[in-house]
Structures are given as C-alpha cells and as structure tokens.
Design a protein around this motif. Structure first.
Motif, mmCIF file in Angstrom:
data_model
loop_
_atom_site.group_PDB
_atom_site.id
_atom_site.type_symbol
_atom_site.label_atom_id
_atom_site.label_comp_id
_atom_site.label_asym_id
_atom_site.label_seq_id
_atom_site.Cartn_x
_atom_site.Cartn_y
_atom_site.Cartn_z
ATOM 1 N N GLY A 58 7.185 6.452 -16.902
ATOM 2 C CA GLY A 58 6.867 6.583 -15.552
ATOM 3 C C GLY A 58 5.299 6.087 -16.002
ATOM 4 N N GLY A 59 5.008 5.505 -15.121
ATOM 5 C CA GLY A 59 3.491 4.573 -15.412
ATOM 6 C C GLY A 59 2.162 5.404 -14.628
ATOM 7 N N TYR A 60 1.177 5.928 -15.473
ATOM 8 C CA TYR A 60 -0.210 6.065 -14.959
ATOM 9 C C TYR A 60 -0.798 5.152 -14.270
ATOM 10 C CZ TYR A 60 1.266 10.277 -17.763
ATOM 11 O OH TYR A 60 1.707 11.728 -19.064
ATOM 12 N N ALA A 61 -0.660 4.940 -12.883
ATOM 13 C CA ALA A 61 -1.014 3.823 -13.027
ATOM 14 C C ALA A 61 -2.327 3.594 -12.303
ATOM 15 C CB ALA A 61 0.053 3.470 -11.656
ATOM 16 N N ARG A 62 -3.187 2.193 -11.778
ATOM 17 C CA ARG A 62 -4.172 2.227 -11.050
ATOM 18 C C ARG A 62 -3.720 0.797 -9.724
ATOM 19 N NH1 ARG A 62 -9.759 3.457 -11.794
ATOM 20 N NH2 ARG A 62 -11.514 2.755 -10.482
ATOM 21 N N TYR A 63 -4.385 1.211 -8.925
ATOM 22 C CA TYR A 63 -4.184 0.130 -7.431
ATOM 23 C C TYR A 63 -5.434 0.080 -7.041
ATOM 24 C CZ TYR A 63 1.053 1.487 -8.226
ATOM 25 O OH TYR A 63 2.108 1.592 -9.056
ATOM 26 N N VAL A 64 -5.927 -1.435 -6.926
ATOM 27 C CA VAL A 64 -7.284 -1.883 -6.359
ATOM 28 C C VAL A 64 -6.512 -2.642 -5.059
ATOM 29 C CG1 VAL A 64 -9.045 -3.002 -5.905
ATOM 30 C CG2 VAL A 64 -8.070 -0.938 -8.001
ATOM 31 N N ALA A 65 -7.143 -1.705 -4.006
ATOM 32 C CA ALA A 65 -6.293 -3.956 -2.848
ATOM 33 C C ALA A 65 -7.910 -4.308 -3.201
ATOM 34 C CB ALA A 65 -6.770 -3.064 -0.958
ATOM 35 N N ILE A 66 -7.681 -6.034 -3.034
ATOM 36 C CA ILE A 66 -8.391 -6.987 -2.924
ATOM 37 C C ILE A 66 -8.606 -7.808 -1.313
ATOM 38 C CG2 ILE A 66 -9.433 -9.265 -3.573
ATOM 39 C CD1 ILE A 66 -7.815 -8.130 -6.128
ATOM 40 N N ALA A 67 -8.957 -6.763 -0.827
ATOM 41 C CA ALA A 67 -9.185 -7.914 0.799
ATOM 42 C C ALA A 67 -10.063 -8.363 0.975
ATOM 43 C CB ALA A 67 -9.691 -6.589 1.736
ATOM 44 N N PRO A 68 -10.204 -9.554 1.597
ATOM 45 C CA PRO A 68 -11.207 -10.740 2.960
ATOM 46 C C PRO A 68 -12.459 -10.104 2.351
ATOM 47 C CG PRO A 68 -8.957 -10.776 3.881
ATOM 48 C CD PRO A 68 -9.045 -9.746 2.674
ATOM 49 N N ALA A 69 -13.686 -10.968 2.766
ATOM 50 C CA ALA A 69 -15.152 -10.851 2.569
ATOM 51 C C ALA A 69 -15.286 -10.157 3.483
ATOM 52 C CB ALA A 69 -15.092 -11.659 1.854
ATOM 53 N N ASP A 70 -15.174 -10.301 4.215
ATOM 54 C CA ASP A 70 -15.588 -9.551 6.187
ATOM 55 C C ASP A 70 -14.767 -8.130 5.824
ATOM 56 O OD1 ASP A 70 -12.671 -11.143 6.529
ATOM 57 O OD2 ASP A 70 -13.439 -11.711 8.337
ATOM 58 N N TRP A 71 -14.284 -8.651 5.236
ATOM 59 C CA TRP A 71 -13.011 -7.041 5.595
ATOM 60 C C TRP A 71 -14.171 -5.815 5.462
ATOM 61 C CZ3 TRP A 71 -9.598 -5.065 8.054
ATOM 62 C CH2 TRP A 71 -8.968 -4.102 7.965
ATOM 63 N N LYS A 72 -14.256 -4.635 6.424
ATOM 64 C CA LYS A 72 -14.895 -3.422 6.855
ATOM 65 C C LYS A 72 -14.714 -2.341 5.660
ATOM 66 C CE LYS A 72 -11.891 -1.414 10.002
ATOM 67 N NZ LYS A 72 -11.646 -0.942 11.229
ATOM 68 N N TYR A 73 -13.987 -2.208 4.690
ATOM 69 C CA TYR A 73 -14.069 -1.211 4.228
ATOM 70 C C TYR A 73 -14.383 -1.959 2.533
ATOM 71 C CZ TYR A 73 -12.222 1.667 7.102
ATOM 72 O OH TYR A 73 -12.161 2.801 8.882
ATOM 73 N N GLY A 74 -14.535 -1.544 1.471
ATOM 74 C CA GLY A 74 -14.723 -1.772 0.156
ATOM 75 C C GLY A 74 -15.663 -2.165 0.027
ATOM 76 N N VAL A 75 -15.847 -2.980 -1.653
ATOM 77 C CA VAL A 75 -17.122 -2.746 -2.222
ATOM 78 C C VAL A 75 -17.404 -4.391 -3.384
ATOM 79 C CG1 VAL A 75 -17.803 -1.007 -2.608
ATOM 80 C CG2 VAL A 75 -16.668 -1.169 -4.568
ATOM 81 N N THR A 76 -18.231 -5.140 -2.586
ATOM 82 C CA THR A 76 -18.310 -5.900 -3.442
ATOM 83 C C THR A 76 -18.841 -6.163 -5.173
ATOM 84 O OG1 THR A 76 -20.796 -6.818 -3.089
ATOM 85 C CG2 THR A 76 -18.087 -8.009 -1.221
#
Length: 315
Positions: free
Chosen positions: A268-286
């Motif tokens: 098994g793997g302790y995982a880190r998943y990060v979504a990378i969305a287009p710059a105009d997406w309303k959520y997330g940080v740059t």
C-alpha cells in the motif's frame, strides 16, 4: 487519444512554448521550463489528500496509528543517551516516530500486491505515474438520495456526452462528497457507502484504458466479497482510496500530480494527490499565492498534543 477542449487549453500552450523555445534556440530542445513558466506557474493547485493522523477513519481490523517523539537508539557521547527523547531545548531539533499498523491508511494508493500474490508492489510502480489527465465523475447528487449508490456505466456515458471520450491513461476520480464526513469517524464508517460498480470498473479499464480510478470511501464497494477491489487487484490495476476535495476540481481539463511513499515491496502507499487546474478555475492556489519558500512560521511554538501530534500551542 481524445483530449478534451479544456485539457487542450492547458497542454497545447505548454507544448507550443516548448516547441518555440527549441526553434528559436532560447532553450535546449528537451527543456520543459517554458511549459512551467507559461502554464503550470499560473495554474491552480488543489490538494486532494487527507493528512493521516492517530485519530481518523480506518478499517477496524487494522487499528489506528500512534505518533510519539523519536528517541535515541544509540548513545552519542556528550550529546544523547539511549532512550532519550529529542527536543528543541536539548538537541536543537525534534523528530517523530510513527507506529503505523498498516500501509492501508488515510489517502492511499493500492497496488495489485494488496490482494494478488503475483502482483506489483508499491515500489514496482513506474515513475510515469507522476502526472496524468484528471477526470472527475460526479455522483454526489445521487448519493445524497441513496448513500449506497455506486458508479454505473451510465454515469460514465453521461460524463462523456458532456466532455468527450475519457483520455487513455487518465486518472478517473469518483466524486461522492463522502470525504466531508472524514472528521466524524462514525458517520464516515457507515454502511452502505458510495461505491464503484464492477461493470463500471471493467468499462473504465478495458474500454477506456485508464491508469486507475479513485474514490472517497476507504473501500471500492460494499459487496460481501469486495468484488470490485478483487477484480482490480487480480487484473493488475491500482486504485486510489480516501480521496478528498473532489468538489473543488473541474470535471474535465485538469491534471493530477501523484506522489506516494515507496517502501520496498509495499502492499500500500501513503499517497499525496494534487489536482492542477487551469488558471481561471475558481478553486485552488497558484504558485504566486503559495510559493513554498520560505514557508510561513507557526502562530505559536510547536508542542505535542495528547496524541503525539506536533501542533502550534499558545504559551
């Protein structure tokens, strides 16, 4: 391979930038730095991962982890004795010891070896897992009416009517909003819980040839023999479990960064998943919002709580 319009909007400028640099001699033809500057630097990053902790949902057969201060394993004259706890005051640093009862803990990546004695272990997974197109199929409204609802092939076909054919080699995350119960362990562990149907899994892997799928609960389905997980592992596919924040990610057009611990022969793997969305997406940080260096300091000094977790604590 089909690429959605939004995904093309993310990838094509990056690829053209790389091509342009190669043609003008501004950078080595193999450089991806321009792709970073022109696309990824301004993209929105959304963490899809629960931090694992001593108190959290887990299959009861495993039990919970324990966190505690690391102690010296051997004597170093004039510095530390065996059994002495490392502290800021005495040694200038601290370290933490983790008693992890299972590698099936928190947000995770399951390799085939979890169920399959001939299957690949977590340390066998190739580096090509690191970055893929991300598909998010939303069944949250259906789960709100029936918490035992599971992903059907019809849900996949409905997504494709809106966004086009699922890209080969992509990661398909199933949004149920079950992750919102994470801090209420009793509620999170309720059955039935949202699942992913066996026929849907077969369709995704055998018809669309995805890399893997992921879901918010800690099991693929609530069938008595866990038929979906059994089929995946015995057909040499992986899966993600315990995923968070899928309600903050576009259904198409984003990428996913995949990181996981690499214990040799791990099941098994302790995982880190990060979504990378287009710059105009309303959520997330740059990257401008959260550059990462230097990192912000804590509001108060770190001290261990009753569970051994380092937390900012008022003096």
């Amino acid at each position: 391979m089909h690429i959605s319009k939004k995904l093309a909007g993310v990838l094509l400028p990056a690829l053209l930038a790389v091509s342009g640099c190669a043609q003008t001699g501004q950078a080595d033809k193999t450089s991806l730095w321009s792709a970073y500057d022109n696309t990824f630097k301004n993209a929105k990053y959304i963490d899809l991962t629960h931090a694992f902790a001593p108190v959290q949902p887990v299959w009861p057969g495993f039990g919970n982890a324990k966190f505690k201060a690391a102690i010296a394993g051997q004597k170093i004259d004039g510095y530390v004795n065996v059994g002495q706890e490392f502290t800021y005051e005495n040694h200038g640093f601290v370290a933490t010891a983790y008693d992890l009862p299972t590698d099936q803990y928190g947000t995770q990546l399951d390799p085939p070896a979890h169920w399959n004695p001939m299957g690949a272990t977590i340390s066998d997974l190739p580096a090509t897992y690191s970055l893929r197109p991300l598909v998010v199929i939303n069944i949250a409204d259906k789960v709100a009416k029936d918490q035992g609802y599971f992903l059907h092939v019809s849900d996949i076909e409905e997504w494709e009517k809106k966004h086009g054919k699922i890209p080969e080699g992509s990661v398909v995350m199933v949004r149920s909003d079950w992750y919102k119960r994470w801090d209420d362990i009793k509620s999170f562990n309720e059955t039935p819980f949202p699942g992913v149907g066996l026929e849907a899994l077969k369709f995704l892997h055998l018809k669309r040839h995805i890399l893997f799928h992921g879901h918010e609960p800690l099991d693929t389905d609530a069938t008595p023999d866990l038929e979906g997980e059994y089929w995946l592992m015995h057909n040499n596919f992986t899966q993600a479990e315990g995923v968070a924040n899928l309600d903050k990610v576009p259904e198409s057009g984003a990428l996913i960064s995949i990181g996981f611990a690499k214990p040799l022969g791990g099941t098994g793997g302790y995982a880190r998943y990060v979504a990378i969305a287009p710059a105009d997406w309303k959520y997330g940080v740059t990257i401008a919002d959260a550059p990462g260096a230097p990192l912000p300091e804590q509001a108060w000094p770190l001290k261990r709580d009753e569970n051994g977790v380092m937390r900012p604590t008022p003096k």
